[in-house]
Design a protein around this motif. Sequence first.
Motif, PDB file in Angstrom:
ATOM      1  N   THR A 144      77.914  23.339   7.574  1.00 42.10           N
ATOM      2  CA  THR A 144      77.455  21.934   7.911  1.00 42.10           C
ATOM      3  C   THR A 144      75.959  21.688   7.658  1.00 42.10           C
ATOM      4  OG1 THR A 144      77.260  22.767  10.202  1.00 42.10           O
ATOM      5  CG2 THR A 144      79.281  21.660   9.416  1.00 42.10           C
ATOM      6  N   TRP A 145      75.200  22.973   7.460  1.00 44.33           N
ATOM      7  CA  TRP A 145      73.655  22.502   7.115  1.00 44.33           C
ATOM      8  C   TRP A 145      73.284  23.395   5.896  1.00 44.33           C
ATOM      9  CZ3 TRP A 145      69.235  25.936   8.421  1.00 44.33           C
ATOM     10  CH2 TRP A 145      68.109  25.187   8.539  1.00 44.33           C
ATOM     11  N   ARG A 146      73.001  22.517   5.004  1.00 42.84           N
ATOM     12  CA  ARG A 146      72.432  23.055   3.592  1.00 42.84           C
ATOM     13  C   ARG A 146      71.289  22.346   3.523  1.00 42.84           C
ATOM     14  NH1 ARG A 146      77.232  25.595   2.700  1.00 42.84           N
ATOM     15  NH2 ARG A 146      76.794  26.426   0.531  1.00 42.84           N
ATOM     16  N   PRO A 147      70.133  22.676   3.912  1.00 44.19           N
ATOM     17  CA  PRO A 147      68.697  22.016   3.757  1.00 44.19           C
ATOM     18  C   PRO A 147      68.197  22.249   2.287  1.00 44.19           C
ATOM     19  CG  PRO A 147      68.467  24.087   5.181  1.00 44.19           C
ATOM     20  CD  PRO A 147      69.926  23.645   4.932  1.00 44.19           C
ATOM     21  N   ASP A 148      67.491  21.404   1.859  1.00 46.08           N
ATOM     22  CA  ASP A 148      66.879  21.476   0.520  1.00 46.08           C
ATOM     23  C   ASP A 148      65.477  20.806   0.137  1.00 46.08           C
ATOM     24  OD1 ASP A 148      67.695  18.999   0.410  1.00 46.08           O
ATOM     25  OD2 ASP A 148      69.059  18.866  -1.261  1.00 46.08           O
ATOM     26  N   SER A 149      64.858  20.884   1.368  1.00 50.72           N
ATOM     27  CA  SER A 149      63.597  20.114   1.384  1.00 50.72           C
ATOM     28  C   SER A 149      62.336  20.864   0.371  1.00 50.72           C
ATOM     29  CB  SER A 149      63.116  20.117   2.889  1.00 50.72           C
ATOM     30  OG  SER A 149      62.942  21.037   3.455  1.00 50.72           O
ATOM     31  N   PHE A 150      62.938  22.108   0.157  1.00 45.28           N
ATOM     32  CA  PHE A 150      62.031  22.967  -0.533  1.00 45.28           C
ATOM     33  C   PHE A 150      62.050  22.621  -2.334  1.00 45.28           C
ATOM     34  CE2 PHE A 150      66.047  25.427   0.189  1.00 45.28           C
ATOM     35  CZ  PHE A 150      66.671  25.306  -1.160  1.00 45.28           C
ATOM     36  N   TYR A 151      63.021  21.901  -2.293  1.00 46.91           N
ATOM     37  CA  TYR A 151      63.331  21.640  -3.928  1.00 46.91           C
ATOM     38  C   TYR A 151      61.894  21.007  -4.481  1.00 46.91           C
ATOM     39  CZ  TYR A 151      65.405  20.384  -8.206  1.00 46.91           C
ATOM     40  OH  TYR A 151      65.797  20.138  -9.462  1.00 46.91           O
ATOM     41  N   VAL A 205      71.497  24.261  -5.208  1.00 46.48           N
ATOM     42  CA  VAL A 205      70.562  22.757  -4.970  1.00 46.48           C
ATOM     43  C   VAL A 205      70.443  22.182  -6.145  1.00 46.48           C
ATOM     44  CG1 VAL A 205      68.446  22.337  -4.043  1.00 46.48           C
ATOM     45  CG2 VAL A 205      69.754  23.955  -2.644  1.00 46.48           C
ATOM     46  N   GLU A 206      69.816  23.315  -7.009  1.00 48.19           N
ATOM     47  CA  GLU A 206      69.468  22.779  -8.399  1.00 48.19           C
ATOM     48  C   GLU A 206      70.677  21.738  -9.224  1.00 48.19           C
ATOM     49  OE1 GLU A 206      68.101  21.148 -11.440  1.00 48.19           O
ATOM     50  OE2 GLU A 206      66.582  22.439 -10.446  1.00 48.19           O
ATOM     51  N   GLU A 207      71.959  22.511  -8.893  1.00 50.15           N
ATOM     52  CA  GLU A 207      73.378  21.754  -9.619  1.00 50.15           C
ATOM     53  C   GLU A 207      73.274  20.383  -8.975  1.00 50.15           C
ATOM     54  OE1 GLU A 207      77.875  22.633 -10.253  1.00 50.15           O
ATOM     55  OE2 GLU A 207      76.457  24.241  -9.434  1.00 50.15           O
ATOM     56  N   LEU A 208      73.163  20.288  -7.571  1.00 50.90           N
ATOM     57  CA  LEU A 208      73.279  19.169  -6.867  1.00 50.90           C
ATOM     58  C   LEU A 208      72.148  18.035  -7.365  1.00 50.90           C
ATOM     59  CD1 LEU A 208      74.162  20.412  -3.192  1.00 50.90           C
ATOM     60  CD2 LEU A 208      75.807  19.103  -5.059  1.00 50.90           C
ATOM     61  N   ARG A 209      70.920  18.557  -7.121  1.00 57.13           N
ATOM     62  CA  ARG A 209      69.732  17.635  -7.578  1.00 57.13           C
ATOM     63  C   ARG A 209      69.420  17.132  -8.980  1.00 57.13           C
ATOM     64  NH1 ARG A 209      65.522  16.897  -4.192  1.00 57.13           N
ATOM     65  NH2 ARG A 209      66.048  17.207  -2.067  1.00 57.13           N
ATOM     66  N   GLY A 210      69.855  18.316  -9.804  1.00 59.70           N
ATOM     67  CA  GLY A 210      69.825  17.914 -11.269  1.00 59.70           C
ATOM     68  C   GLY A 210      68.482  17.633 -11.788  1.00 59.70           C
ATOM     69  N   GLY A 211      67.287  18.088 -11.108  1.00 61.93           N
ATOM     70  CA  GLY A 211      66.020  17.665 -11.463  1.00 61.93           C
ATOM     71  C   GLY A 211      65.578  18.676 -12.480  1.00 61.93           C
ATOM     72  N   SER A 212      66.097  19.771 -12.932  1.00 65.49           N
ATOM     73  CA  SER A 212      65.518  20.887 -13.963  1.00 65.49           C
ATOM     74  C   SER A 212      64.284  21.536 -13.417  1.00 65.49           C
ATOM     75  CB  SER A 212      65.295  20.109 -15.295  1.00 65.49           C
ATOM     76  OG  SER A 212      66.500  19.400 -15.795  1.00 65.49           O
ATOM     77  N   ALA A 213      64.094  21.683 -11.964  1.00 65.57           N
ATOM     78  CA  ALA A 213      63.040  22.407 -11.502  1.00 65.57           C
ATOM     79  C   ALA A 213      63.060  23.987 -11.777  1.00 65.57           C
ATOM     80  CB  ALA A 213      62.910  22.229  -9.923  1.00 65.57           C
ATOM     81  N   TYR A 214      64.266  24.155 -12.117  1.00 61.98           N
ATOM     82  CA  TYR A 214      64.525  25.593 -12.520  1.00 61.98           C
ATOM     83  C   TYR A 214      66.034  25.912 -12.907  1.00 61.98           C
ATOM     84  CZ  TYR A 214      66.225  25.583  -7.746  1.00 61.98           C
ATOM     85  OH  TYR A 214      66.784  25.027  -6.591  1.00 61.98           O
ATOM     86  N   GLY A 215      66.515  26.857 -13.338  1.00 62.50           N
ATOM     87  CA  GLY A 215      67.943  27.185 -13.865  1.00 62.50           C
ATOM     88  C   GLY A 215      68.216  28.535 -13.907  1.00 62.50           C
ATOM     89  N   ALA A 216      69.204  28.836 -14.124  1.00 59.77           N
ATOM     90  CA  ALA A 216      69.965  30.266 -14.335  1.00 59.77           C
ATOM     91  C   ALA A 216      68.980  31.092 -15.306  1.00 59.77           C
ATOM     92  CB  ALA A 216      71.251  30.164 -14.894  1.00 59.77           C
ATOM     93  N   ASP A 217      68.609  30.480 -16.394  1.00 64.26           N
ATOM     94  CA  ASP A 217      67.684  31.386 -17.332  1.00 64.26           C
ATOM     95  C   ASP A 217      66.100  31.271 -16.850  1.00 64.26           C
ATOM     96  OD1 ASP A 217      69.525  31.927 -19.068  1.00 64.26           O
ATOM     97  OD2 ASP A 217      69.350  29.866 -19.816  1.00 64.26           O
ATOM     98  N   SER A 218      65.498  30.723 -15.458  1.00 68.80           N
ATOM     99  CA  SER A 218      64.280  30.723 -15.155  1.00 68.80           C
ATOM    100  C   SER A 218      63.879  32.128 -14.797  1.00 68.80           C
ATOM    101  CB  SER A 218      64.028  29.849 -13.983  1.00 68.80           C
ATOM    102  OG  SER A 218      64.418  28.585 -14.278  1.00 68.80           O
ATOM    103  N   LEU A 219      62.722  32.647 -15.028  1.00 74.54           N
ATOM    104  CA  LEU A 219      62.288  33.853 -14.825  1.00 74.54           C
ATOM    105  C   LEU A 219      61.574  33.847 -13.579  1.00 74.54           C
ATOM    106  CD1 LEU A 219      61.477  36.794 -16.338  1.00 74.54           C
ATOM    107  CD2 LEU A 219      59.133  35.674 -16.606  1.00 74.54           C
TER     108      LEU A 219
END
Length: 274
Positions: A144-151, A205-219
Amino acid sequence: MLYIVGLGLGDERDITVRGLDAVRRCAKVYMEAYTSLLSLGLDPSALSNLEKMYGKEITVADREMVEERADQMLREAADADVAFLVVGDPFGATTHTDLVVRAKNMGVEVKVIHNASVMNAVGVCGLQLYRYGETISIPFFTETWRPDSFYEKIQNNRRLGLHTLCLLDIRVKEPTLESLCRGKKVYEPPRFMSVNTAISQLLEVEELRGGSAYGADSLCIGVARLGSDDQKIVTGPMKKLLDVDFGPPLHCLIIVGETHPVEEEMIEFHMIKS
């Protein structure tokens, strides 16, 4: 006087000489046990090692004690020397800043003795400390709690080409929600977030936000047991670090920004093998 003493990151031997002198002349010694832990943990044998090294009986102070009943410790410090031991550096957690404010408001003299913390020791991974942006904390998700303010903070760091240090959740002596509702506290077993869990949550979180901040290939760089003899550092894309066994806690994660050639040479030493 209240002495707030940093213990460093490894084991009981990482205390500074100045810190040890302060502890040995104190009438009472408390040890904070919820923002971080030494690599040796908090079982009875580990505490025995600390007490033997420091020559003092140690009272373990959990979150509840420090945040709700700290005035008792501060009243003791008004009349005698009291030590409050903190893993890492005393100001690595906001709770300890609050403790200093409360002490000063009560007229208690405070002396801080610094030590190494994750915030500077993480330089061992090869990334230069002045090229980091805002540090973030990643909490355990629940149903019930999935915070993503760090995004947004990661996104801003990436936009500026800066690295992001991610501090991973530690849950020690946390009451269950059900027990709080019943008015009688029952505590969860201790949990320490792994690099793998952190990456899974970040990708969700990236999948939900979709802002391309990072991804599966991010170092990224996964770090375990920083400052101990068996510390582990592995560099690689998120999707590959997901499968790495980092071993026992504590873990942290760095999302790599733009890199200097010297940084690239350093992180190559820890690069995951294809």
